[in-house]
Design an enzyme around this catalytic site. Sequence first.
Site, mmCIF file in Angstrom:
data_model
loop_
_atom_site.group_PDB
_atom_site.id
_atom_site.type_symbol
_atom_site.label_atom_id
_atom_site.label_comp_id
_atom_site.label_asym_id
_atom_site.label_seq_id
_atom_site.Cartn_x
_atom_site.Cartn_y
_atom_site.Cartn_z
ATOM 1 C CB ALA A 33 -0.936 -0.020 1.202
ATOM 2 C CG PHE A 44 -4.344 -1.660 5.990
ATOM 3 C CD1 PHE A 44 -5.479 -0.904 5.794
ATOM 4 C CD2 PHE A 44 -4.409 -3.026 5.733
ATOM 5 C CE1 PHE A 44 -6.654 -1.467 5.341
ATOM 6 C CE2 PHE A 44 -5.569 -3.601 5.280
ATOM 7 C CZ PHE A 44 -6.696 -2.825 5.079
ATOM 8 C CB ILE A 112 -7.203 -4.298 -4.364
ATOM 9 C CG1 ILE A 112 -7.401 -3.261 -3.222
ATOM 10 C CG2 ILE A 112 -6.894 -5.634 -3.720
ATOM 11 C CD1 ILE A 112 -8.771 -2.704 -3.162
ATOM 12 C CG HIS A 130 -3.774 -9.283 -0.766
ATOM 13 N ND1 HIS A 130 -3.047 -8.465 0.069
ATOM 14 C CD2 HIS A 130 -3.379 -10.546 -0.460
ATOM 15 C CE1 HIS A 130 -2.252 -9.202 0.838
ATOM 16 N NE2 HIS A 130 -2.429 -10.457 0.531
ATOM 17 C CB CYS A 138 -21.894 -15.445 -6.328
ATOM 18 S SG CYS A 138 -22.646 -16.686 -5.261
ATOM 19 C CB CYS A 141 -22.908 -19.952 -8.197
ATOM 20 S SG CYS A 141 -23.354 -18.254 -8.624
ATOM 21 C CG ASN A 229 8.032 0.211 4.203
ATOM 22 O OD1 ASN A 229 7.143 0.454 3.385
ATOM 23 N ND2 ASN A 229 7.781 0.004 5.475
HETATM 24 P P1 NAD Z 1 0.839 -1.530 5.036
HETATM 25 O O1 NAD Z 1 -0.150 -0.412 5.175
HETATM 26 O O2 NAD Z 1 0.871 -2.575 6.080
HETATM 27 O O3 NAD Z 1 2.298 -0.927 4.950
HETATM 28 C C1 NAD Z 1 2.571 0.167 4.110
HETATM 29 C C2 NAD Z 1 3.984 0.615 4.414
HETATM 30 O O4 NAD Z 1 4.318 1.620 3.469
HETATM 31 C C3 NAD Z 1 4.148 1.213 5.814
HETATM 32 O O5 NAD Z 1 5.142 0.480 6.510
HETATM 33 C C4 NAD Z 1 4.582 2.679 5.550
HETATM 34 O O6 NAD Z 1 5.623 3.089 6.400
HETATM 35 C C5 NAD Z 1 5.079 2.617 4.128
HETATM 36 N N1 NAD Z 1 4.866 3.866 3.368
HETATM 37 C C6 NAD Z 1 3.692 4.523 3.155
HETATM 38 N N2 NAD Z 1 3.887 5.579 2.336
HETATM 39 C C7 NAD Z 1 5.219 5.596 2.038
HETATM 40 C C8 NAD Z 1 6.049 6.430 1.240
HETATM 41 N N3 NAD Z 1 5.562 7.474 0.545
HETATM 42 N N4 NAD Z 1 7.377 6.153 1.177
HETATM 43 C C9 NAD Z 1 7.913 5.105 1.860
HETATM 44 N N5 NAD Z 1 7.161 4.255 2.613
HETATM 45 C C10 NAD Z 1 5.838 4.499 2.693
HETATM 46 O O7 NAD Z 1 0.640 -2.132 3.596
HETATM 47 P P2 NAD Z 1 0.830 -3.615 3.066
HETATM 48 O O8 NAD Z 1 2.106 -4.192 3.543
HETATM 49 O O9 NAD Z 1 0.552 -3.536 1.592
HETATM 50 O O10 NAD Z 1 -0.348 -4.434 3.750
HETATM 51 C C11 NAD Z 1 -1.658 -3.888 3.805
HETATM 52 C C12 NAD Z 1 -2.756 -4.733 3.164
HETATM 53 O O11 NAD Z 1 -3.843 -3.860 2.864
HETATM 54 C C13 NAD Z 1 -2.363 -5.333 1.861
HETATM 55 O O12 NAD Z 1 -2.846 -6.604 1.887
HETATM 56 C C14 NAD Z 1 -3.116 -4.538 0.785
HETATM 57 O O13 NAD Z 1 -3.782 -5.450 -0.060
HETATM 58 C C15 NAD Z 1 -4.198 -3.788 1.502
HETATM 59 N N6 NAD Z 1 -4.302 -2.357 1.125
HETATM 60 C C16 NAD Z 1 -4.215 -2.014 -0.186
HETATM 61 C C17 NAD Z 1 -4.268 -0.659 -0.563
HETATM 62 C C18 NAD Z 1 -4.163 -0.315 -2.036
HETATM 63 O O14 NAD Z 1 -4.554 -1.124 -2.892
HETATM 64 N N7 NAD Z 1 -3.585 0.845 -2.368
HETATM 65 C C19 NAD Z 1 -4.419 0.332 0.416
HETATM 66 C C20 NAD Z 1 -4.531 -0.066 1.771
HETATM 67 C C21 NAD Z 1 -4.459 -1.421 2.106
HETATM 68 ZN ZN ZN Z 2 -24.333 -17.371 -6.773
#
Ligand code: NAD
Ligand code: ZN
Length: 258
Positions: A33, A44, A112, A130, A138, A141, A229
């Site tokens: 994310a 998150f 996503i 994910h 559904c 089905c 990160n």
């Molecule tokens: P996470 O939120 O757990 O971790 C995100 C990490 O990114 C954090 O550790 C944060 O410090 C770092 N971060 C954020 N902005 C930054 C930047 N500009 N520069 C450097 N680092 C930065 O995310 P995850 O590990 O992907 O797990 C979260 C779950 O939630 C995943 O399964 C994901 O599918 C879902 N999710 C997806 C989205 C999306 O599709 N954009 C958004 C939120 C959550």
């Molecule tokens: Zn159905």
Amino acid sequence: MAGIDLDLTTRKQRDELVRLVGEAQTVVGFTGAGISTESGIPDFRSPGGLWTKNQPIPFDEFLSSASARREAWRRKFEMDPVIAKAQPGRGHMAMSRLVAAGKMPGVITQNIDNLHQLSGVPAERVVELHGNGTYAHCLDCGVRHELADIKVKFESTGEAPMCAECGGVVKSATISFGQAMPELAMQRARDLSLNCDLFLTVGSSLVVQPAAWFPVVAKDAGARLVIVNREATPLDSIADLVINADIGSVLSPLAPLM
Ligand code: NAD
Ligand code: ZN
């Protein structure tokens, strides 16, 4: 100039990343994310991220509770306009250029939000662990349901959708905590992880399993591991290079390399 906002240590680390990418034959991207926060989509686990506002609804609760399903759909329709107007950021663009240059055979993503595809990475090179938030299906089905239809009914009745074909529970095509992982995506992610010499993880807290297992697979198979990160991750100790800085500033210099 890109990256001028970085301190000296980070600039050195970024130069090291450019060197490692230059040396590598095959780089596999792995994103979370954090790569999309620059695009306006909250993650998150950053301070103030979605986690602090709403704990995710686990899959078994979604199945067993009508009120959990209503809440899940309410949140989804609240977040969808944010995702719909988001444009790829500098991190997405850097990855897209690595793919276009033939250096990156695929991007494994936990996101996503479709932003890798929007940045120009061909859909078949994006491995979505994910799922995808642009449609629903559904759970019994498997028939596909369109979000626009669900939204109209949800807004008029306040009730979560059920399948007209079989009466089953309808859910967006994303993977919730506790839900089985998509087999094909897992297989493709494993193949990519086993067949690269540099594994580049970007914007993931690396705490969501089994996704966070892939950097370990790549490392065990002999690849170098780089983690970009803002915050520390549980895999920092096995990484060859950890850069705790802003993704866009760190990754944008990868482009002129190509
Ligand atoms: P996470 O939120 O757990 O971790 C995100 C990490 O990114 C954090 O550790 C944060 O410090 C770092 N971060 C954020 N902005 C930054 C930047 N500009 N520069 C450097 N680092 C930065 O995310 P995850 O590990 O992907 O797990 C979260 C779950 O939630 C995943 O399964 C994901 O599918 C879902 N999710 C997806 C989205 C999306 O599709 N954009 C958004 C939120 C959550
Ligand atoms: Zn159905």
